[in-house]
Design a protein around this motif. Structure first.
Motif, mmCIF file in Angstrom:
data_model
loop_
_atom_site.group_PDB
_atom_site.id
_atom_site.type_symbol
_atom_site.label_atom_id
_atom_site.label_comp_id
_atom_site.label_asym_id
_atom_site.label_seq_id
_atom_site.Cartn_x
_atom_site.Cartn_y
_atom_site.Cartn_z
ATOM 1 N N ASP A 75 30.603 35.724 72.602
ATOM 2 C CA ASP A 75 31.384 35.972 71.393
ATOM 3 C C ASP A 75 31.331 37.442 71.015
ATOM 4 O O ASP A 75 30.276 37.973 70.714
ATOM 5 C CB ASP A 75 30.800 35.136 70.253
ATOM 6 C CG ASP A 75 31.604 35.289 68.981
ATOM 7 O OD1 ASP A 75 32.548 36.084 68.965
ATOM 8 O OD2 ASP A 75 31.278 34.592 68.013
ATOM 9 N N SER B 188 39.631 31.709 59.588
ATOM 10 C CA SER B 188 39.970 30.416 60.200
ATOM 11 C C SER B 188 41.170 30.506 61.132
ATOM 12 O O SER B 188 41.431 29.564 61.889
ATOM 13 C CB SER B 188 40.251 29.385 59.107
ATOM 14 O OG SER B 188 41.445 29.713 58.406
ATOM 15 N N PRO C 287 32.935 33.629 62.737
ATOM 16 C CA PRO C 287 33.439 32.298 63.089
ATOM 17 C C PRO C 287 32.881 31.265 62.113
ATOM 18 O O PRO C 287 31.671 31.109 61.984
ATOM 19 C CB PRO C 287 32.895 32.082 64.513
ATOM 20 C CG PRO C 287 32.626 33.456 65.032
ATOM 21 C CD PRO C 287 32.210 34.265 63.848
ATOM 22 N N LEU C 288 33.756 30.580 61.397
ATOM 23 C CA LEU C 288 33.305 29.702 60.320
ATOM 24 C C LEU C 288 32.464 28.537 60.827
ATOM 25 O O LEU C 288 31.650 27.977 60.072
ATOM 26 C CB LEU C 288 34.513 29.179 59.540
ATOM 27 C CG LEU C 288 35.344 30.264 58.836
ATOM 28 C CD1 LEU C 288 36.471 29.617 58.044
ATOM 29 C CD2 LEU C 288 34.484 31.124 57.918
ATOM 30 N N ALA C 289 32.621 28.167 62.090
ATOM 31 C CA ALA C 289 31.854 27.044 62.627
ATOM 32 C C ALA C 289 30.353 27.311 62.571
ATOM 33 O O ALA C 289 29.550 26.389 62.393
ATOM 34 C CB ALA C 289 32.277 26.761 64.069
ATOM 35 N N ILE C 290 29.962 28.588 62.687
ATOM 36 C CA ILE C 290 28.532 28.911 62.698
ATOM 37 C C ILE C 290 27.889 28.622 61.344
ATOM 38 O O ILE C 290 26.689 28.374 61.246
ATOM 39 C CB ILE C 290 28.323 30.389 63.113
ATOM 40 C CG1 ILE C 290 26.873 30.601 63.569
ATOM 41 C CG2 ILE C 290 28.663 31.339 61.978
ATOM 42 C CD1 ILE C 290 26.617 31.978 64.149
ATOM 43 N N ARG D 200 28.247 26.059 59.598
ATOM 44 C CA ARG D 200 27.932 24.644 59.433
ATOM 45 C C ARG D 200 26.517 24.310 59.872
ATOM 46 O O ARG D 200 26.042 23.195 59.653
ATOM 47 C CB ARG D 200 28.923 23.788 60.231
ATOM 48 C CG ARG D 200 30.382 23.985 59.818
ATOM 49 C CD ARG D 200 31.272 22.941 60.452
ATOM 50 N NE ARG D 200 32.679 23.228 60.181
ATOM 51 C CZ ARG D 200 33.508 23.758 61.059
ATOM 52 N NH1 ARG D 200 33.078 24.037 62.284
ATOM 53 N NH2 ARG D 200 34.761 23.988 60.751
ATOM 54 N N ARG D 201 25.833 25.239 60.487
ATOM 55 C CA ARG D 201 24.476 24.988 60.954
ATOM 56 C C ARG D 201 23.506 25.051 59.784
ATOM 57 O O ARG D 201 23.447 26.048 59.067
ATOM 58 C CB ARG D 201 24.099 26.001 62.032
ATOM 59 C CG ARG D 201 24.938 25.810 63.278
ATOM 60 C CD ARG D 201 24.684 26.864 64.307
ATOM 61 N NE ARG D 201 25.565 26.659 65.451
ATOM 62 C CZ ARG D 201 25.744 27.546 66.411
ATOM 63 N NH1 ARG D 201 25.119 28.694 66.349
ATOM 64 N NH2 ARG D 201 26.548 27.282 67.415
ATOM 65 N N THR E 5 20.469 28.769 67.787
ATOM 66 C CA THR E 5 21.716 29.361 68.274
ATOM 67 C C THR E 5 21.514 29.810 69.704
ATOM 68 O O THR E 5 20.397 30.150 70.113
ATOM 69 C CB THR E 5 22.121 30.580 67.420
ATOM 70 O OG1 THR E 5 21.111 31.583 67.525
ATOM 71 C CG2 THR E 5 22.289 30.183 65.967
ATOM 72 N N GLU F 73 25.247 33.988 70.217
ATOM 73 C CA GLU F 73 25.503 34.011 68.782
ATOM 74 C C GLU F 73 24.302 34.496 67.980
ATOM 75 O O GLU F 73 24.360 34.578 66.761
ATOM 76 C CB GLU F 73 25.887 32.603 68.298
ATOM 77 C CG GLU F 73 27.215 32.119 68.846
ATOM 78 C CD GLU F 73 27.532 30.706 68.385
ATOM 79 O OE1 GLU F 73 26.582 29.931 68.164
ATOM 80 O OE2 GLU F 73 28.721 30.386 68.250
#
Length: 503
Positions: free
Chosen positions: A3, A282, A290-293, A295-296, A419, A423
């Motif tokens: 990334d 998004s 990256p917005l997905a990260i 969510r962790r 991660t 990332e």
């Protein structure tokens, strides 16, 4: 492909897809091996540059009364000398990391260091508040490019786990020392050389580091393709503008009511800009974050803890600096020296955490550290206009700062646990950004609270200025205790043990 949004150079999962900056050195790779002197020099350069960047978050605090008097600044202008740097640094830190990814670590390091050094010179020569605030903003931008490059240098130079752990421990300790020592160094310089030297001091250091980096820092291949197309400029602009608008709106409450357009318009604009940032992230192909990260669980909770912690500690240095000089009547150098016990406590806390985190995991250290800071802030909030540093300040100050030092490195570990290496740099960059953003917003809010409390006391007792100022500082420190209490509670949600970063 790794990334490209991460703020530091990363080690990809596949050994056959190494980034040029991460390729192994030595006979097997065809690249010259670095000797002990070379690696020691790189560690020193990286740590010295990081120290200088973090130092400038707090070095101007003790000099603020002198700067305000000479440049005829308002209370809000005084805050912007600190916040211009913090916002420039925080808002562009992740973009700076990606820029380093595109142009190569050495080029990014030299560019950021040169910008930082020149801005320091311009700030020292400033003849009015606007020029000084602009110079501080450019300093922050230079720091945003420079700081990720320092960590990249360490990660790519020290590839053996034990050596990397030692190097990271040194880097973390230097980062803690930079933030803590700023007030001490700033006080000495302000007293004996004048406030302009809190900025001029960076010039010879920056020039020396530039010369050393040209010799010792290896050149790396630049970019992974795509050039400027991979730079999420809309995202960087929207998040930086949004944060700046929020801080401006909060500070404006010093002179306007909450119903005034001067207050609610920038606050509304800030919220809209941050929502725009989320929308941009998004949709763009190469988002800054990256917005997905997010969510962790470990990363999200660690960043919330850091925001609360930064909001409390940044404001503490600012408020205590004013208390020492305006209430206790200390000179700049004496005020700076008053911060020395706290500086040592932060370093001690950070070193203790480095030594025991492998056995405890990050969560206990975060909870205990923030609990200690909460007790310290509650105790500090009891400062008196006729108080004494030795009996009223030093013990709670050391307690608050030791707790912050104990939690600092575990927060980064919690944020990066689980991660993959592609990332890990992004996760680390988010922690640094959260710390700076929390600091900027916390300083704006708590300084404004102090101003309002002081104004209310003066309205009732117009001649009791010292008591009014002290009441304002005490109330702000009590709210800071609420911030660190929220951080301690949030730390309970951090997973009990950090999972190993996958390779």
């Amino acid at each position: 492909m790794p990334d490209p949004s991460a703020p530091t150079t990363r080690t990809p999962a596949r050994p056959d897809a190494l980034h040029p900056a991460e390729a192994p050195t030595g006979p097997a790779s065809g690249a010259p091996a670095r000797g002990p002197r070379s690696t020691a020099a790189i560690l020193f350069i990286a740590c010295a540059a990081q120290f200088m960047v973090i130092l400038d978050v707090s070095i101007v605090n003790v000099a603020l009364p002198s700067i305000r008097a000479e440049l005829h600044l308002s209370g809000a202008g005084q805050q912007w000398i600190v916040n211009a740097y913090t916002l420039g640094f925080a808002g562009l830190l992740l973009l700076g990391g990606r820029a380093a990814d595109l142009v190569g670590t050495k080029r990014a390091f030299l560019t950021g260091l040169a910008a930082f050094t020149l801005a320091s010179l311009a700030g020292g020569l400033a003849t009015d508040g606007a020029l000084l605030i602009a110079a501080r903003a450019v300093q922050g931008i230079g720091g945003a490019v420079l700081a990720p490059a320092t960590l990249t240098l360490i990660m790519t130079t020290f590839t053996e786990p034990a050596a990397r752990t030692r190097a990271m421990g040194a880097w973390s300790a230097v980062m803690a020392a930079g933030g803590a020592a700023g007030a001490v160094i700033g006080g000495v310089l302000t007293e004996y050389a004048g406030w302009r030297w809190v900025l001029f001091v960076n010039v010879p250091i920056g020039v020396a580091l530039l010369a050393a980096a040209l010799v010792y820092v290896p050149a790396t291949a630049s970019g992974r393709g795509g050039g400027l197309r991979r730079l999420d400029l809309p995202g960087a602009v929207s998040v930086t503008a949004g944060l700046t608008a929020l801080v401006y709106g909060i500070i404006s409450t010093e002179t306007h009511g909450w119903g005034s357009p001067t207050v609610w318009a920038p606050l509304a604009a800030g919220v809209l800009l941050l929502l725009a940032f989320l929308a941009i992230e998004s949709k763009v192909a190469h988002p800054l974050v990256p917005l997905a990260i997010l969510r962790r669980r470990s990363l999200a909770t660690a960043n919330l803890v850091v925001i609360w912690m930064g909001a409390a500690t940044f404001a503490m240095w600012f408020l205590l600096s004013l208390y020492f000089q305006q209430i206790l009547g200390y000179s700049a150098v004496k005020a700076g020296l008053c911060f020395l016990p706290g500086s040592l406590a932060i370093i001690a806390g950070a070193q203790l955490a480095t030594r025991i985190i492998a056995r405890t995991g990050p969560r206990p250290l975060l909870v205990i550290g923030m609990a200690l800071s909460t007790v310290g802030f509650i105790w500090l909030s009891r400062i008196r206009a006729d108080g004494n540093y030795a009996t009223d300040v030093v013990a709670p100050f050391v307690l608050a700062t030791f707790g912050a030092g104990l939690a600092m490195m575990p927060a980064t570990v919690a944020a990066t646990s689980g991660t993959d290496r592609a990332e890990a740099g992004l996760a680390s960059g988010l922690v640094n950004t959260s710390r700076q953003v929390g600091g900027a917003l916390g300083l704006a809010l708590l300084a404004t609270v102090a101003t309002h409390i002081t104004a209310g006391r003066l309205a009732a007792h117009p001649h009791d200025i010292q008591q009014a100022l002290t009441a304002g500082y005490g109330r702000a420190l009590l709210i800071a205790a609420a911030f660190t209490a929220c951080a301690a509670l949030g730390a309970l949600a951090v997973p009990a043990r950090a999972r190993r970063v996958t390779s």
